[in-house]
Motif scaffolding. Sequence first.
Motif, PDB file in Angstrom:
ATOM      1  N   ILE A 119       0.784  -1.050  -0.041  1.00  0.00           N
ATOM      2  CA  ILE A 119       0.085   0.075  -0.109  1.00  0.00           C
ATOM      3  C   ILE A 119       0.938   1.361  -0.059  1.00  0.00           C
ATOM      4  N   LEU A 120       0.527   2.069  -1.079  1.00  0.00           N
ATOM      5  CA  LEU A 120       1.351   3.453  -1.117  1.00  0.00           C
ATOM      6  C   LEU A 120       0.342   4.398  -0.644  1.00  0.00           C
ATOM      7  N   ARG A 121       0.860   5.182   0.410  1.00  0.00           N
ATOM      8  CA  ARG A 121      -0.126   6.155   0.799  1.00  0.00           C
ATOM      9  C   ARG A 121       0.414   7.647   0.862  1.00  0.00           C
ATOM     10  N   GLY A 122      -0.170   8.771   0.492  1.00  0.00           N
ATOM     11  CA  GLY A 122       0.534   9.925   0.522  1.00  0.00           C
ATOM     12  C   GLY A 122       1.509  10.112  -0.778  1.00  0.00           C
ATOM     13  N   GLU A 123       2.450  10.728  -0.298  1.00  0.00           N
ATOM     14  CA  GLU A 123       3.530  10.555  -1.330  1.00  0.00           C
ATOM     15  C   GLU A 123       4.708   9.960  -1.284  1.00  0.00           C
ATOM     16  N   LYS A 125       7.203   6.862  -1.185  1.00  0.00           N
ATOM     17  CA  LYS A 125       7.444   5.731  -2.022  1.00  0.00           C
ATOM     18  C   LYS A 125       7.948   4.326  -1.697  1.00  0.00           C
ATOM     19  N   THR A 126       7.853   4.406  -0.014  1.00  0.00           N
ATOM     20  CA  THR A 126       7.663   3.229   0.624  1.00  0.00           C
ATOM     21  C   THR A 126       6.347   2.837   1.125  1.00  0.00           C
ATOM     22  N   PRO A 127       6.316   1.617   0.865  1.00  0.00           N
ATOM     23  CA  PRO A 127       4.814   0.905   0.953  1.00  0.00           C
ATOM     24  C   PRO A 127       4.860   0.363   2.408  1.00  0.00           C
ATOM     25  N   LEU A 128       3.512   0.109   2.723  1.00  0.00           N
ATOM     26  CA  LEU A 128       3.241  -0.550   3.940  1.00  0.00           C
ATOM     27  C   LEU A 128       2.781  -1.888   3.498  1.00  0.00           C
ATOM     28  N   PHE A 129       2.855  -2.862   4.351  1.00  0.00           N
ATOM     29  CA  PHE A 129       2.714  -4.362   3.729  1.00  0.00           C
ATOM     30  C   PHE A 129       1.373  -5.021   4.649  1.00  0.00           C
ATOM     31  N   LEU A 130       0.379  -5.282   3.876  1.00  0.00           N
ATOM     32  CA  LEU A 130      -0.839  -5.742   4.365  1.00  0.00           C
ATOM     33  C   LEU A 130      -1.214  -7.118   4.190  1.00  0.00           C
ATOM     34  N   GLU A 145      -5.876   2.396   2.418  1.00  0.00           N
ATOM     35  CA  GLU A 145      -5.514   3.558   1.487  1.00  0.00           C
ATOM     36  C   GLU A 145      -6.339   4.740   1.672  1.00  0.00           C
ATOM     37  N   THR A 146      -7.489   4.572   2.220  1.00  0.00           N
ATOM     38  CA  THR A 146      -8.490   5.757   2.255  1.00  0.00           C
ATOM     39  C   THR A 146      -8.614   6.197   3.760  1.00  0.00           C
ATOM     40  N   MET A 147      -7.915   5.550   4.569  1.00  0.00           N
ATOM     41  CA  MET A 147      -7.847   5.866   6.045  1.00  0.00           C
ATOM     42  C   MET A 147      -7.563   7.407   6.336  1.00  0.00           C
ATOM     43  N   HIS A 148      -7.692   8.010   7.215  1.00  0.00           N
ATOM     44  CA  HIS A 148      -7.275   9.451   7.432  1.00  0.00           C
ATOM     45  C   HIS A 148      -5.985   9.605   7.402  1.00  0.00           C
ATOM     46  N   GLY A 149      -5.377  10.874   7.070  1.00  0.00           N
ATOM     47  CA  GLY A 149      -4.073  11.145   7.063  1.00  0.00           C
ATOM     48  C   GLY A 149      -3.708  11.250   5.731  1.00  0.00           C
ATOM     49  N   SER A 150      -2.526  12.079   5.624  1.00  0.00           N
ATOM     50  CA  SER A 150      -2.115  12.226   4.183  1.00  0.00           C
ATOM     51  C   SER A 150      -0.801  11.836   3.831  1.00  0.00           C
ATOM     52  N   PHE A 151      -0.194  11.064   5.046  1.00  0.00           N
ATOM     53  CA  PHE A 151       1.185  10.220   5.102  1.00  0.00           C
ATOM     54  C   PHE A 151       1.186   9.020   4.944  1.00  0.00           C
ATOM     55  N   THR A 155      -3.198   8.434  10.238  1.00  0.00           N
ATOM     56  CA  THR A 155      -3.372   9.281  11.492  1.00  0.00           C
ATOM     57  C   THR A 155      -3.401   8.333  12.780  1.00  0.00           C
ATOM     58  N   LEU A 156      -4.496   7.454  12.684  1.00  0.00           N
ATOM     59  CA  LEU A 156      -4.878   6.820  13.932  1.00  0.00           C
ATOM     60  C   LEU A 156      -3.571   5.813  14.409  1.00  0.00           C
ATOM     61  N   LEU A 157      -3.088   5.134  13.419  1.00  0.00           N
ATOM     62  CA  LEU A 157      -2.055   4.235  13.525  1.00  0.00           C
ATOM     63  C   LEU A 157      -0.765   4.820  14.040  1.00  0.00           C
ATOM     64  N   LYS A 158      -0.295   5.995  13.371  1.00  0.00           N
ATOM     65  CA  LYS A 158       0.660   7.032  13.821  1.00  0.00           C
ATOM     66  C   LYS A 158       0.511   7.388  15.420  1.00  0.00           C
ATOM     67  N   LYS A 159      -0.715   7.720  15.837  1.00  0.00           N
ATOM     68  CA  LYS A 159      -1.061   7.949  17.268  1.00  0.00           C
ATOM     69  C   LYS A 159      -0.968   6.889  18.191  1.00  0.00           C
ATOM     70  N   LEU A 160      -1.459   5.621  17.667  1.00  0.00           N
ATOM     71  CA  LEU A 160      -1.395   4.419  18.307  1.00  0.00           C
ATOM     72  C   LEU A 160       0.294   4.242  18.726  1.00  0.00           C
ATOM     73  N   ASP A 161       0.958   4.139  17.707  1.00  0.00           N
ATOM     74  CA  ASP A 161       2.571   4.128  17.823  1.00  0.00           C
ATOM     75  C   ASP A 161       3.131   5.058  18.856  1.00  0.00           C
ATOM     76  N   GLN A 162       2.584   6.406  18.684  1.00  0.00           N
ATOM     77  CA  GLN A 162       3.140   7.311  19.802  1.00  0.00           C
ATOM     78  C   GLN A 162       2.685   7.020  21.037  1.00  0.00           C
ATOM     79  N   LEU A 163       1.481   6.551  21.305  1.00  0.00           N
ATOM     80  CA  LEU A 163       1.027   6.461  22.821  1.00  0.00           C
ATOM     81  C   LEU A 163       1.808   5.040  23.470  1.00  0.00           C
TER      82      LEU A 163
END
Length: 166
Positions: A119-123, A125-130, A145-151, A155-163
């Motif tokens: 999965i390529l999201r935002g701009e 060039k490094t994919p996520l692996f699903l 691909e359509t989850m919130h966030g442009s990176f 967004t929510l998975l980034k927040k999860l990692d930070q928490l």
Amino acid sequence: MIYAFDTYYYEDFAKTVCIAFEDWSSEKENEIFTEKTKIISDYESGVFYKRELPCILSLLSKIELKENDIIIVDGFVTLNDEGKIGLGGYLFEALDQKFAVIGIAKNEFSSLDEKRRNILRGESKTPLFLTAMGIDVDEIKSKIETMHGSFRIPTLLKKLDQLTRV
């Protein structure tokens, strides 16, 4: 409900966090669950699930899952075409195959897996692996691909990692 889990390891304990959200496009979580547990096994290369699965199952025991709920883990569900499974696959089995489990990994696994999707999201060039069990991986790919966030990381998975790290 969608429940995303991640665990971070400190010197003498593990912190597992779960973010619950209603929809793939959600910008905010509905609820956050967190738990600190004693680390019961050292890291072993190739058997990561032995360390993290008990943490996830412990926190899951405090959540009342309902029919059609989905679980996301930071890692892989399937590992190769020969049927080897990762953390998410062991979780799927531990839950008696009653709930779909989705793995979203940041780093690639070297074996071929026809069920794995990039999965390529935002701009980025490094994919996520699903990977997934209990649900069609191609159906989920479009949702990730359509989850919130442009990176690269939603967004929510980034927040999860930070928490997990605070």
